[in-house]
Design a protein around this motif. Sequence first.
Motif, PDB file in Angstrom:
ATOM      1  N   ALA A 164       0.827  -1.210   0.000  1.00 47.15           N
ATOM      2  CA  ALA A 164       0.000   0.000   0.000  1.00 47.15           C
ATOM      3  C   ALA A 164       0.861   1.260   0.000  1.00 47.15           C
ATOM      4  O   ALA A 164       0.576   2.219  -0.732  1.00 47.15           O
ATOM      5  N   ARG A 165       1.916   1.265   0.801  1.00 51.03           N
ATOM      6  CA  ARG A 165       2.799   2.440   0.851  1.00 51.03           C
ATOM      7  C   ARG A 165       3.510   2.664  -0.485  1.00 51.03           C
ATOM      8  O   ARG A 165       3.679   3.808  -0.921  1.00 51.03           O
ATOM      9  N   ILE A 166       3.909   1.570  -1.118  1.00 46.51           N
ATOM     10  CA  ILE A 166       4.617   1.694  -2.393  1.00 46.51           C
ATOM     11  C   ILE A 166       3.692   2.225  -3.485  1.00 46.51           C
ATOM     12  O   ILE A 166       4.066   3.094  -4.277  1.00 46.51           O
ATOM     13  N   LEU A 167       2.459   1.727  -3.541  1.00 50.18           N
ATOM     14  CA  LEU A 167       1.541   2.142  -4.589  1.00 50.18           C
ATOM     15  C   LEU A 167       1.174   3.617  -4.491  1.00 50.18           C
ATOM     16  O   LEU A 167       0.860   4.248  -5.503  1.00 50.18           O
ATOM     17  N   VAL A 168       1.199   4.166  -3.287  1.00 49.94           N
ATOM     18  CA  VAL A 168       0.927   5.593  -3.129  1.00 49.94           C
ATOM     19  C   VAL A 168       1.958   6.426  -3.881  1.00 49.94           C
ATOM     20  O   VAL A 168       1.649   7.472  -4.465  1.00 49.94           O
ATOM     21  N   LYS A 169       3.217   5.933  -3.914  1.00 47.86           N
ATOM     22  CA  LYS A 169       4.315   6.720  -4.490  1.00 47.86           C
ATOM     23  C   LYS A 169       4.794   6.203  -5.840  1.00 47.86           C
ATOM     24  O   LYS A 169       5.794   6.681  -6.363  1.00 47.86           O
ATOM     25  N   ILE A 170       4.081   5.224  -6.408  1.00 51.92           N
ATOM     26  CA  ILE A 170       4.634   4.514  -7.555  1.00 51.92           C
ATOM     27  C   ILE A 170       4.750   5.404  -8.798  1.00 51.92           C
ATOM     28  O   ILE A 170       5.631   5.204  -9.638  1.00 51.92           O
ATOM     29  N   TYR A 171       3.875   6.427  -8.936  1.00 52.08           N
ATOM     30  CA  TYR A 171       3.924   7.241 -10.146  1.00 52.08           C
ATOM     31  C   TYR A 171       5.095   8.217 -10.149  1.00 52.08           C
ATOM     32  O   TYR A 171       5.381   8.851 -11.156  1.00 52.08           O
ATOM     33  N   ALA A 172       5.758   8.335  -9.009  1.00 49.62           N
ATOM     34  CA  ALA A 172       6.975   9.150  -8.943  1.00 49.62           C
ATOM     35  C   ALA A 172       8.228   8.284  -8.988  1.00 49.62           C
ATOM     36  O   ALA A 172       9.332   8.782  -8.807  1.00 49.62           O
ATOM     37  N   ALA A 173       8.041   6.987  -9.230  1.00 48.44           N
ATOM     38  CA  ALA A 173       9.167   6.051  -9.186  1.00 48.44           C
ATOM     39  C   ALA A 173       9.954   6.074 -10.488  1.00 48.44           C
ATOM     40  O   ALA A 173       9.426   6.385 -11.561  1.00 48.44           O
ATOM     41  N   GLU A 174      11.220   5.708 -10.377  1.00 51.52           N
ATOM     42  CA  GLU A 174      12.041   5.515 -11.556  1.00 51.52           C
ATOM     43  C   GLU A 174      11.777   4.133 -12.140  1.00 51.52           C
ATOM     44  O   GLU A 174      11.111   3.301 -11.523  1.00 51.52           O
ATOM     45  N   LYS A 175      12.341   3.873 -13.317  1.00 51.74           N
ATOM     46  CA  LYS A 175      12.027   2.620 -14.013  1.00 51.74           C
ATOM     47  C   LYS A 175      12.508   1.403 -13.228  1.00 51.74           C
ATOM     48  O   LYS A 175      11.825   0.380 -13.168  1.00 51.74           O
ATOM     49  N   VAL A 176      13.680   1.497 -12.610  1.00 52.45           N
ATOM     50  CA  VAL A 176      14.199   0.365 -11.827  1.00 52.45           C
ATOM     51  C   VAL A 176      13.268   0.060 -10.658  1.00 52.45           C
ATOM     52  O   VAL A 176      12.946  -1.106 -10.373  1.00 52.45           O
ATOM     53  N   GLU A 177      12.806   1.099  -9.980  1.00 52.15           N
ATOM     54  CA  GLU A 177      11.899   0.918  -8.848  1.00 52.15           C
ATOM     55  C   GLU A 177      10.558   0.349  -9.312  1.00 52.15           C
ATOM     56  O   GLU A 177       9.976  -0.519  -8.653  1.00 52.15           O
ATOM     57  N   ALA A 178      10.054   0.839 -10.450  1.00 54.17           N
ATOM     58  CA  ALA A 178       8.783   0.338 -10.973  1.00 54.17           C
ATOM     59  C   ALA A 178       8.896  -1.137 -11.359  1.00 54.17           C
ATOM     60  O   ALA A 178       7.977  -1.924 -11.123  1.00 54.17           O
ATOM     61  N   ASN A 179      10.019  -1.533 -11.946  1.00 50.16           N
ATOM     62  CA  ASN A 179      10.231  -2.943 -12.295  1.00 50.16           C
ATOM     63  C   ASN A 179      10.252  -3.823 -11.060  1.00 50.16           C
ATOM     64  O   ASN A 179       9.676  -4.913 -11.031  1.00 50.16           O
ATOM     65  N   THR A 180      10.931  -3.347 -10.013  1.00 49.76           N
ATOM     66  CA  THR A 180      10.980  -4.105  -8.767  1.00 49.76           C
ATOM     67  C   THR A 180       9.597  -4.201  -8.141  1.00 49.76           C
ATOM     68  O   THR A 180       9.202  -5.258  -7.626  1.00 49.76           O
ATOM     69  N   ALA A 181       8.846  -3.095  -8.166  1.00 47.56           N
ATOM     70  CA  ALA A 181       7.490  -3.109  -7.620  1.00 47.56           C
ATOM     71  C   ALA A 181       6.600  -4.084  -8.378  1.00 47.56           C
ATOM     72  O   ALA A 181       5.762  -4.779  -7.785  1.00 47.56           O
ATOM     73  N   LEU A 182       6.781  -4.176  -9.692  1.00 49.89           N
ATOM     74  CA  LEU A 182       6.000  -5.118 -10.498  1.00 49.89           C
ATOM     75  C   LEU A 182       6.310  -6.558 -10.085  1.00 49.89           C
ATOM     76  O   LEU A 182       5.402  -7.394  -9.983  1.00 49.89           O
ATOM     77  N   LYS A 183       7.577  -6.851  -9.834  1.00 47.23           N
ATOM     78  CA  LYS A 183       7.948  -8.195  -9.366  1.00 47.23           C
ATOM     79  C   LYS A 183       7.300  -8.507  -8.019  1.00 47.23           C
ATOM     80  O   LYS A 183       6.832  -9.627  -7.774  1.00 47.23           O
ATOM     81  N   VAL A 184       7.265  -7.499  -7.144  1.00 45.76           N
ATOM     82  CA  VAL A 184       6.663  -7.691  -5.821  1.00 45.76           C
ATOM     83  C   VAL A 184       5.176  -7.993  -5.961  1.00 45.76           C
ATOM     84  O   VAL A 184       4.645  -8.902  -5.306  1.00 45.76           O
ATOM     85  N   LEU A 185       4.476  -7.240  -6.820  1.00 44.53           N
ATOM     86  CA  LEU A 185       3.043  -7.467  -7.001  1.00 44.53           C
ATOM     87  C   LEU A 185       2.759  -8.827  -7.612  1.00 44.53           C
ATOM     88  O   LEU A 185       1.810  -9.519  -7.217  1.00 44.53           O
ATOM     89  N   ARG A 186       3.551  -9.225  -8.596  1.00 45.74           N
ATOM     90  CA  ARG A 186       3.344 -10.547  -9.200  1.00 45.74           C
ATOM     91  C   ARG A 186       3.588 -11.659  -8.190  1.00 45.74           C
ATOM     92  O   ARG A 186       2.849 -12.649  -8.139  1.00 45.74           O
ATOM     93  N   ARG A 187       4.619 -11.479  -7.367  1.00 47.74           N
ATOM     94  CA  ARG A 187       4.907 -12.492  -6.346  1.00 47.74           C
ATOM     95  C   ARG A 187       3.812 -12.528  -5.298  1.00 47.74           C
ATOM     96  O   ARG A 187       3.443 -13.597  -4.797  1.00 47.74           O
ATOM     97  N   ALA A 188       3.255 -11.354  -4.962  1.00 51.05           N
ATOM     98  CA  ALA A 188       2.152 -11.301  -4.001  1.00 51.05           C
ATOM     99  C   ALA A 188       0.926 -12.030  -4.529  1.00 51.05           C
ATOM    100  O   ALA A 188       0.191 -12.674  -3.772  1.00 51.05           O
ATOM    101  N   THR A 189       0.699 -11.947  -5.845  1.00 50.59           N
ATOM    102  CA  THR A 189      -0.424 -12.656  -6.451  1.00 50.59           C
ATOM    103  C   THR A 189      -0.254 -14.170  -6.314  1.00 50.59           C
ATOM    104  O   THR A 189      -1.197 -14.889  -5.959  1.00 50.59           O
ATOM    105  N   VAL A 190       0.946 -14.647  -6.593  1.00 52.28           N
ATOM    106  CA  VAL A 190       1.227 -16.080  -6.457  1.00 52.28           C
ATOM    107  C   VAL A 190       1.085 -16.517  -4.995  1.00 52.28           C
ATOM    108  O   VAL A 190       0.501 -17.566  -4.695  1.00 52.28           O
ATOM    109  N   GLN A 191       1.595 -15.711  -4.088  1.00 51.44           N
ATOM    110  CA  GLN A 191       1.516 -16.058  -2.671  1.00 51.44           C
ATOM    111  C   GLN A 191       0.079 -16.059  -2.172  1.00 51.44           C
ATOM    112  O   GLN A 191      -0.263 -16.808  -1.260  1.00 51.44           O
ATOM    113  N   GLY A 192      -0.770 -15.217  -2.768  1.00 54.18           N
ATOM    114  CA  GLY A 192      -2.179 -15.238  -2.394  1.00 54.18           C
ATOM    115  C   GLY A 192      -2.806 -16.590  -2.685  1.00 54.18           C
ATOM    116  O   GLY A 192      -3.565 -17.130  -1.860  1.00 54.18           O
TER     117      GLY A 192
END
Length: 379
Positions: A222-250
């Motif tokens: 939740a904290r990351i998504l609040v700031k994601i539109y100000a993120a750089e490409k490396v941070e956005a790529n890492t955030a995407l990996k986190v979200l995909r992994r969270a989906t699998v873990q769900g």
Amino acid sequence: MKLWNRASGNLKDRNSVWIAIMSRRTQTRNPDLEAAIIKATSHDETYLDYRNAQRVFAWVRTSPAHLKPLVFALSKRMIKTRSWVVAIKGLMLMHGIFCCKIPVMRRTGRLPFDLSNFSDGHSHLCKTWGFNSFVRCYFAFLDQKAYLTSMEVKEEENQAQKSNKSMLQELIKLQQWQTLLDMLLQVKPEAAEMKVGLILEAMDCVIVEIFDVYSKICNGVARILVKIYAAEKVEANTALKVLRRATVQGDQLTLYFELCKNLGVLNAAEFPKVEQIPEEDIRELEQITNGSSEGKTIVVRQSGSVAEGEGTNEEVLKTVISGNWEQFDEQLSLRGSNKEGIGTSDGGKMIVVEKPSTETHNSTRSHAHQPLPDLITFV
């Protein structure tokens, strides 16, 4: 054979208690504490000595001076044992000690003993392989938890002298918690004959940790998504990996708790429904990583759930906080180019060390009445 093993284990426990009581008190040895640890980690798989376990917790909370004798006695017993019963009871006791939140214990870094290659020596491997695997996985989780806790302490000390964490640091911490959750999901009975009281009790402790770890992951997302539109490409790529992994873990969490419910684990009956991250949210983050996203704001409601509202350089949407998903009023004009987002700032279990605790084992009773953040909603 089983009766002989029980009688032999009882005799070993009595001898160990007698030797402990007769030993001389030093800085690293406390005869009374050592005897309580032996009784709390007895060879009897049908009995858990809650009273002596609570005595150990009380000693540790009373004074840091008791920590050395405790580590000495528990490590000595864990290193010598070839019994899966003693090993699991020892790990549960260590788990409870961590839940006491003693500052010195938070700095340990690693467990003072190693059960990564544990193998029961009292029965054939074909009968104990499931218990051996359970002990190894439980140990691996606790050892990693001890390491992450010590790293958090160091980060907190360094953070006091620096500004706020960068988004990349938060994402790395989220990945570490997701790794810990993966290790927790490995702690489960894998053999048919493992539906015994001691295993179910240990699973109750694991359920408590899953509540805690998954809540931290949801809050972090939740904290990351609040700031994601100000993120750089490396941070956005890492955030995407986190979200995909969270989906699998769900998905994995849903299956894990179904297994626990079928086994009769008490705390699993109180686990809420796990909701997946919407696919459109993941696609939107993919667009950000590809540099094709439009100007938007992400608004997090008070309970931690995430919604999206579109805006331009001159207009934003006003968010109304409610008990349900966010409801958006008609567009309201806002002068200037600054934007603001809205965010959120025992059944006698061995692991229970304080009745009013809100972060550990006791939280399983309160989660049924308190909403978990982000991806979880109650049925």
